[in-house]
Motif scaffolding. Structure first.
Motif, PDB file in Angstrom:
ATOM      1  N   PRO A  81       0.823  -1.218   0.000  1.00 38.38           N
ATOM      2  CA  PRO A  81       0.000   0.000   0.000  1.00 38.38           C
ATOM      3  C   PRO A  81       0.853   1.262   0.000  1.00 38.38           C
ATOM      4  N   MET A  82       0.354   2.278  -0.655  1.00 41.06           N
ATOM      5  CA  MET A  82       1.018   3.581  -0.674  1.00 41.06           C
ATOM      6  C   MET A  82       0.603   4.347   0.575  1.00 41.06           C
TER       7      MET A  82
ATOM      8  N   HIS B  37       9.299   6.861 -10.193  1.00 40.05           N
ATOM      9  CA  HIS B  37      10.455   6.196  -9.616  1.00 40.05           C
ATOM     10  C   HIS B  37      11.372   7.241  -9.005  1.00 40.05           C
ATOM     11  N   VAL B  38      11.680   7.082  -7.739  1.00 37.58           N
ATOM     12  CA  VAL B  38      12.638   7.961  -7.061  1.00 37.58           C
ATOM     13  C   VAL B  38      13.514   7.094  -6.160  1.00 37.58           C
ATOM     14  N   GLY B  39      14.809   7.076  -6.442  1.00 38.16           N
ATOM     15  CA  GLY B  39      15.765   6.429  -5.557  1.00 38.16           C
ATOM     16  C   GLY B  39      15.471   4.981  -5.232  1.00 38.16           C
ATOM     17  N   GLY B  40      15.024   4.207  -6.219  1.00 38.47           N
ATOM     18  CA  GLY B  40      14.762   2.787  -5.983  1.00 38.47           C
ATOM     19  C   GLY B  40      13.382   2.482  -5.440  1.00 38.47           C
TER      20      GLY B  40
ATOM     21  N   TRP C 191       6.267   3.631  -7.706  1.00 34.14           N
ATOM     22  CA  TRP C 191       4.856   3.608  -7.311  1.00 34.14           C
ATOM     23  C   TRP C 191       3.982   4.001  -8.494  1.00 34.14           C
ATOM     24  N   TRP C 192       2.685   3.757  -8.355  1.00 38.28           N
ATOM     25  CA  TRP C 192       1.744   3.993  -9.448  1.00 38.28           C
ATOM     26  C   TRP C 192       0.439   4.510  -8.874  1.00 38.28           C
ATOM     27  N   ASN C 193      -0.208   5.353  -9.650  1.00 32.59           N
ATOM     28  CA  ASN C 193      -1.453   5.994  -9.217  1.00 32.59           C
ATOM     29  C   ASN C 193      -2.677   5.158  -9.570  1.00 32.59           C
ATOM     30  N   VAL C 194      -3.781   5.448  -8.872  1.00 37.89           N
ATOM     31  CA  VAL C 194      -5.064   4.852  -9.248  1.00 37.89           C
ATOM     32  C   VAL C 194      -5.357   5.211 -10.700  1.00 37.89           C
ATOM     33  N   LYS C 195      -6.096   4.357 -11.381  1.00 47.22           N
ATOM     34  CA  LYS C 195      -6.227   4.492 -12.825  1.00 47.22           C
ATOM     35  C   LYS C 195      -7.358   5.412 -13.268  1.00 47.22           C
ATOM     36  N   HIS C 196      -8.469   5.393 -12.563  1.00 47.15           N
ATOM     37  CA  HIS C 196      -9.626   6.121 -13.074  1.00 47.15           C
ATOM     38  C   HIS C 196      -9.513   7.612 -12.777  1.00 47.15           C
ATOM     39  N   PRO C 197      -9.807   8.470 -13.752  1.00 45.15           N
ATOM     40  CA  PRO C 197      -9.698   9.915 -13.512  1.00 45.15           C
ATOM     41  C   PRO C 197     -10.538  10.415 -12.350  1.00 45.15           C
TER      42      PRO C 197
ATOM     43  N   ALA D 160      -1.736   4.149  -5.744  1.00 39.94           N
ATOM     44  CA  ALA D 160      -2.462   2.902  -5.520  1.00 39.94           C
ATOM     45  C   ALA D 160      -1.582   1.838  -4.885  1.00 39.94           C
ATOM     46  N   GLY D 161      -0.275   1.920  -5.094  1.00 41.76           N
ATOM     47  CA  GLY D 161       0.635   0.920  -4.544  1.00 41.76           C
ATOM     48  C   GLY D 161       2.064   1.282  -4.903  1.00 41.76           C
ATOM     49  N   ARG D 162       3.004   0.567  -4.274  1.00 44.03           N
ATOM     50  CA  ARG D 162       4.408   0.838  -4.553  1.00 44.03           C
ATOM     51  C   ARG D 162       5.245  -0.400  -4.284  1.00 44.03           C
ATOM     52  N   GLU D 163       6.494  -0.347  -4.733  1.00 43.67           N
ATOM     53  CA  GLU D 163       7.454  -1.382  -4.400  1.00 43.67           C
ATOM     54  C   GLU D 163       8.813  -0.733  -4.182  1.00 43.67           C
TER      55      GLU D 163
END
Length: 410
Positions: free
Chosen positions: A10-11, A307-310, A313-319, A334-337
């Protein structure tokens, strides 16, 4: 419809990054990708995170409106400033993509750029690009973008042949992309790209040569040429499954790539990434090089990746969901790794090997080094750079880039 987001942890609600992500940030370039998720129609091959008016009707309300999108995206840029804190880096590149960014008014794209400039500042030689649909711009529109700070534009040409465009569900007026290059030059744009697609069902070698000739004749300083990939869930995939058009063929793709490299090379274009050619080093797309070299970028907009420093993350898809998260004061993430050292090593090989400069052999482990010797001996890697400690793909190696990478990351 757009493809699914990856899995991840989770973000944080406020979008905060671990301290490790910001360590050493001053030594890395910083770019911004600004995603505009709107299209007039959905092309049959597209699985990007884009939405037509029909797809948004009743599902996003006022929050998903194009009319206030620039303001909404600026809210995420301000969030980025909070998350990155006192990071002193001016932004090196800004890339507005989509979707069809030029469905928005030119003043909206300029406002989105202004949000980045106001919060972070721009490097003196910053590269500022927008994608554009040839049918949605004219010289006045392009002049407004140029006056607003944009200095590079990328037009989606795909093909010069109407029967090929029809299979792709593209709707260009014949010759319009080429005319756009002239209009962009007249507006003062220093750098212009044309995006091409090869391997469309029904396209012939002569069709592809005609497309390359038309693109070169228009006078861009950059050409991107991508093999058509048939993504599951797209209209084109369904047509192929029903037998309405033939499946694309890998051997045909290879032949078309060789034609592209020959024709572009004879016209003064040099490859610098497997799918990209430029007339000079200054014509290379610096923003894409941030991706290929693992630098830092913040992707703002629905479904955008960062992507920042390893940390990725990605945002929710729906506008609508995206705008709602920002309106509530939170992150649209929406989530990260968090990438491990091994993840980053593998990604460096995967991405840098696609570049003309290649990747350092020092990144390879024992099995990968043994595979690299075989690749060199088989004519897949250049012998000269190899002797100097770098793995650089030959022309034949570029045709088999994915297979070479798989061997080298072992």
């Amino acid at each position: 419809m757009p493809s699914a987001l990856p899995d991840g942890e989770p973000m944080p609600e406020d979008g905060a990054l671990p301290a490790s992500a910001l360590a050493g940030a001053a030594s890395r370039p910083l770019g911004f990708y600004l995603h505009v998720p709107y299209c007039a129609t959905r092309c049959g091959y597209c699985d990007f995170n884009t939405y037509t008016a029909t797809e948004l009707r009743g599902s996003g309300g006022v929050l998903a409106s194009r009319d206030n999108y620039a303001q909404t995206l600026a809210d995420e840029v301000r969030l980025a400033r909070k998350v990155l804190g006192d990071d002193p880096r001016p932004v090196r590149t800004v890339f507005v993509g989509g979707g069809t960014p030029t469905l928005l008014a030119a003043r909206d794209l300029v406002a989105m750029l202004a949000a980045v400039r106001d919060e972070f500042g721009l490097a003196d030689d910053a590269e500022i690009t927008t994608e554009a649909n040839p049918e949605s711009v004219d010289e006045a529109y392009l002049s407004e973008l140029r006056e607003g700070g944009f200095n590079r534009v990328s037009f989606g040409m795909q093909s010069a042949k109407q029967h090929v465009l029809k299979v792709l569900d593209r709707t260009h007026t014949p010759g319009r992309p080429e005319a756009c290059v002239a209009e962009a030059r007249a507006a003062g744009f220093e750098h212009v790209n044309l995006d091409l697609i090869y391997g469309t069902p029904g396209e012939t070698d002569d069709d592809w040569r005609a497309t390359l000739d038309a693109a070169i004749g228009a006078g861009p300083d950059h050409v991107s040429a991508y093999a058509l990939i048939v993504e599951e869930g797209t209209q084109l995939a369904r047509r192929i499954r029903r037998g309405e058009v033939p499946m694309t063929d890998d051997d045909v793709h290879a032949d078309r790539y060789l034609i592209a490299d020959e024709v572009l090379g004879n016209a003064g274009f040099s490859w610098y990434e497997v799918s990209n050619w430029a007339t000079s080093d200054s014509g290379r797309c610096l923003h894409n090089e941030l991706y290929w070299r693992g630098a830092d970028w913040w992707g703002a907009g629905p479904g955008a990746h960062s992507h920042v420093g390893g940390v990725r993350w990605w945002n929710v898809k729906h506008p609508g969901a995206y705008a709602g998260a920002l309106a509530g004061g939170g992150s649209p993430g929406a989530g990260r790794e968090v990438l491990s050292a091994e993840d980053r090593r593998v990604e460096r090989i995967l991405l840098e090997l696609r570049l003309r400069e290649g990747c350092p052999l020092s990144l390879l482990r024992e099995a990968g080094l043994a595979a690299s010797v075989r690749a060199r001996d088989e004519g897949l890697l250049e012998a000269g750079p190899y002797a100097e400690g770098r793995a650089v793909l030959t022309l034949r190696g570029r045709l088999l880039a994915d297979a070479v990478v798989r061997d080298l990351v072992d």
